[in-house]
Motif scaffolding. Structure first.
Motif, short mmCIF file in Angstrom:
data_model
loop_
_atom_site.label_atom_id
_atom_site.label_comp_id
_atom_site.label_asym_id
_atom_site.label_seq_id
_atom_site.Cartn_x
_atom_site.Cartn_y
_atom_site.Cartn_z
N THR A 4 0.84 -1.20 0.00
CA THR A 4 0.00 0.00 0.00
C THR A 4 0.88 1.25 0.00
O THR A 4 1.80 1.37 0.81
CB THR A 4 -0.91 0.03 1.24
N VAL A 5 0.61 2.15 -0.93
CA VAL A 5 1.37 3.38 -1.02
C VAL A 5 0.61 4.48 -0.27
O VAL A 5 -0.56 4.75 -0.58
CB VAL A 5 1.60 3.81 -2.48
N THR A 6 1.25 5.08 0.71
CA THR A 6 0.62 6.15 1.46
C THR A 6 0.91 7.48 0.79
O THR A 6 2.07 7.84 0.58
CB THR A 6 1.16 6.19 2.91
N GLU A 7 -0.13 8.20 0.39
CA GLU A 7 0.05 9.47 -0.26
C GLU A 7 0.42 10.54 0.77
O GLU A 7 -0.12 10.58 1.86
CB GLU A 7 -1.24 9.87 -0.99
N SER A 8 1.35 11.40 0.37
CA SER A 8 1.75 12.49 1.23
C SER A 8 0.69 13.58 1.23
O SER A 8 0.13 13.91 0.18
CB SER A 8 3.09 13.07 0.75
N ARG A 9 0.39 14.12 2.39
CA ARG A 9 -0.58 15.20 2.49
C ARG A 9 0.08 16.54 2.21
O ARG A 9 1.23 16.74 2.56
CB ARG A 9 -1.19 15.23 3.89
N PRO A 10 -0.65 17.46 1.59
CA PRO A 10 -0.07 18.80 1.38
C PRO A 10 -0.14 19.61 2.68
O PRO A 10 -1.10 19.49 3.45
CB PRO A 10 -0.98 19.40 0.30
N HIS A 11 0.87 20.41 2.93
CA HIS A 11 0.92 21.28 4.10
C HIS A 11 1.31 22.68 3.67
O HIS A 11 2.11 22.85 2.73
CB HIS A 11 1.94 20.77 5.12
N THR A 12 0.77 23.68 4.34
CA THR A 12 1.18 25.06 4.11
C THR A 12 1.89 25.56 5.36
O THR A 12 1.39 25.40 6.47
CB THR A 12 -0.01 25.96 3.77
N LEU A 82 4.39 22.22 1.25
CA LEU A 82 5.28 21.12 1.62
C LEU A 82 4.56 19.77 1.65
O LEU A 82 3.34 19.71 1.85
CB LEU A 82 5.87 21.38 3.01
N THR A 83 5.33 18.72 1.50
CA THR A 83 4.84 17.35 1.70
C THR A 83 5.05 16.95 3.15
O THR A 83 5.67 17.68 3.94
CB THR A 83 5.61 16.38 0.79
N ASP A 84 4.58 15.76 3.51
CA ASP A 84 4.84 15.24 4.85
C ASP A 84 6.34 15.19 5.14
O ASP A 84 6.79 15.58 6.21
CB ASP A 84 4.27 13.81 4.98
N GLN A 85 7.10 14.71 4.15
CA GLN A 85 8.54 14.59 4.34
C GLN A 85 9.20 15.96 4.49
O GLN A 85 10.13 16.14 5.29
CB GLN A 85 9.17 13.82 3.16
N ASP A 86 8.74 16.92 3.69
CA ASP A 86 9.27 18.28 3.79
C ASP A 86 9.01 18.87 5.17
O ASP A 86 9.89 19.50 5.77
CB ASP A 86 8.64 19.19 2.74
N LEU A 87 7.78 18.67 5.67
CA LEU A 87 7.42 19.23 6.96
C LEU A 87 8.25 18.61 8.07
O LEU A 87 8.70 19.30 9.00
CB LEU A 87 5.92 19.03 7.24
N GLY A 108 -6.84 35.01 5.79
CA GLY A 108 -7.83 34.13 6.40
C GLY A 108 -7.45 32.67 6.31
O GLY A 108 -8.09 31.81 6.94
N GLU A 109 -6.41 32.37 5.57
CA GLU A 109 -5.94 31.00 5.40
C GLU A 109 -5.27 30.50 6.67
O GLU A 109 -4.59 31.25 7.37
CB GLU A 109 -4.94 30.93 4.24
N SER A 110 -5.46 29.23 6.98
CA SER A 110 -4.78 28.59 8.10
C SER A 110 -3.48 27.99 7.62
O SER A 110 -3.41 27.40 6.54
CB SER A 110 -5.67 27.49 8.69
N ALA A 111 -2.42 28.16 8.42
CA ALA A 111 -1.12 27.62 8.04
C ALA A 111 -0.33 27.29 9.30
O ALA A 111 -0.62 27.79 10.39
CB ALA A 111 -0.35 28.63 7.18
N TRP A 112 0.68 26.45 9.14
CA TRP A 112 1.62 26.23 10.22
C TRP A 112 2.60 27.40 10.27
O TRP A 112 2.86 28.06 9.26
CB TRP A 112 2.42 24.95 9.98
#
Length: 316
Positions: A4-12, A82-87, A108-112
């Motif tokens: 199973t390939v786990t897709e990376s989530r996008p992060h801002t 960023l990707t999960d790995q980038d974060l 108004g955007e949510s971000a880390w």
């Protein structure tokens, strides 16, 4: 069997410093990452000396910037995609003086964003919500909250404010329901939540039935986190303090036990860890000091002084 390939989530991630540098991005992520201009209102920056050799090597600087709350100020920067790995790589790059928290950008955007690891050190306008212990019951000097207000305002009388809105008897459910309507005129950048011990109470009468308040802790904290985010404020959760169970067995028809208080402590701490919310542990300062608790639950003036001293140590 096919793996199973786990897709990376996008992060801002909002960046205002070295992470905007393409050389740093290439060193961390293997390439420059997509980005777009962004701004964060209610903050300014201040210098932070860096001693980690690997961070200095990657950035070429031994002084970075950190965010500090200031009403009316704006920090210009960029949102990195960023990707999960980038974060994870960005987390490893940041020194222990920073923690990753959610912010609300001017758009108004949510971000880390990476904020000061000491949440009260960077605060300017603090709203305290909670129960009788946060209110300062049994202390004519106003409890740990009044001491916090005095030292915080003394550090910057022109820019610092503390509003204690704690109500004796409040549960965390009450606080989550009542807080949203109280914030707008106070313009908080930090919401300090000190409640939950009343949620842990059990009725004394065996035949009396009541819902278990501990079952709603996560929902209440999630509601408070959403409220804080709406105001671009940082949520800081104060854990329960030690109590003297021998004297709380018949407290106004309720009983407070160490087992329930410890369950509350663990539930709150776990939720904060999982949701990247600041947690300040308050169990240890009064542990074993039954003489500093007026009724087994509420600290006397010396107990409140010790609690404030502990909070201050977490802010320096």
């Amino acid at each position: 069997m096919q793996a199973t390939v786990t897709e990376s989530r996008p992060h801002t991630l909002f960046s205002f410093g070295t992470l905007m540098d393409e050389r740093v991005q290439t060193a961390l992520f293997g390439q420059a990452v997509p980005s777009s201009p962004a701004a964060l209102a209610g903050y300014t920056t201040r210098p932070l000396p860096i001693t980690d050799p690997s961070v200095i090597a990657a950035s070429g600087l031994d002084v970075h910037l950190t965010l500090e709350c200031r009403i009316g100020a704006v920090v210009e920067g960029a949102v990195l995609h960023l990707t999960d790995q980038d974060l994870a790589a960005a987390d490893a790059y940041e020194v222990d003086d920073y923690v990753r928290r959610r912010v609300r950008l001017s758009s108004g955007e949510s971000a880390w964003a990476y904020l000061d690891a000491k949440p009260l050190r960077s605060a300017a306008r603090i709203v305290i919500v909670g129960d009788s212990i946060a209110y300062g019951r049994c202390d004519p000097h106003g409890g740990w909250a009044a001491r916090l207000a005095a030292t915080h305002i003394a550090a910057n009388e022109a820019g610092h404010r503390v509003f204690n809105l704690a109500i004796p008897g409040s549960t965390l459910v009450d606080v989550a329901e009542q807080t949203p309507a109280l914030l707008a005129p106070r313009l908080p950048d930090t919401i300090l939540v000190a409640a939950g011990i009343n949620d842990s109470a059990l009725p004394n009468a065996a035949t009396q039935s009541a819902p278990d308040g501990l079952a709603h802790i996560a929902d209440s904290l999630a509601s408070l986190a959403a409220t804080a985010h709406d105001h671009n404020a940082r949520l800081v959760v104060v854990g329960p303090m030690w109590l003297d169970e021998a004297r709380t067995r018949d407290y106004e028809g309720l009983r407070f036990t160490q087992a329930r208080a410890l369950a509350l402590r663990e539930s709150v701490r776990t939720w904060c860890d999982e949701n990247h919310v600041d947690y300040l542990d308050m169990w240890e300062p009064l542990r074993g000091h039954a003489e500093l608790l007026v009724d087994g639950l509420h600290p006397d003036p010396e107990g409140h002084r010790m609690l404030h001293q502990h909070l201050a140590s977490l802010s320096r």
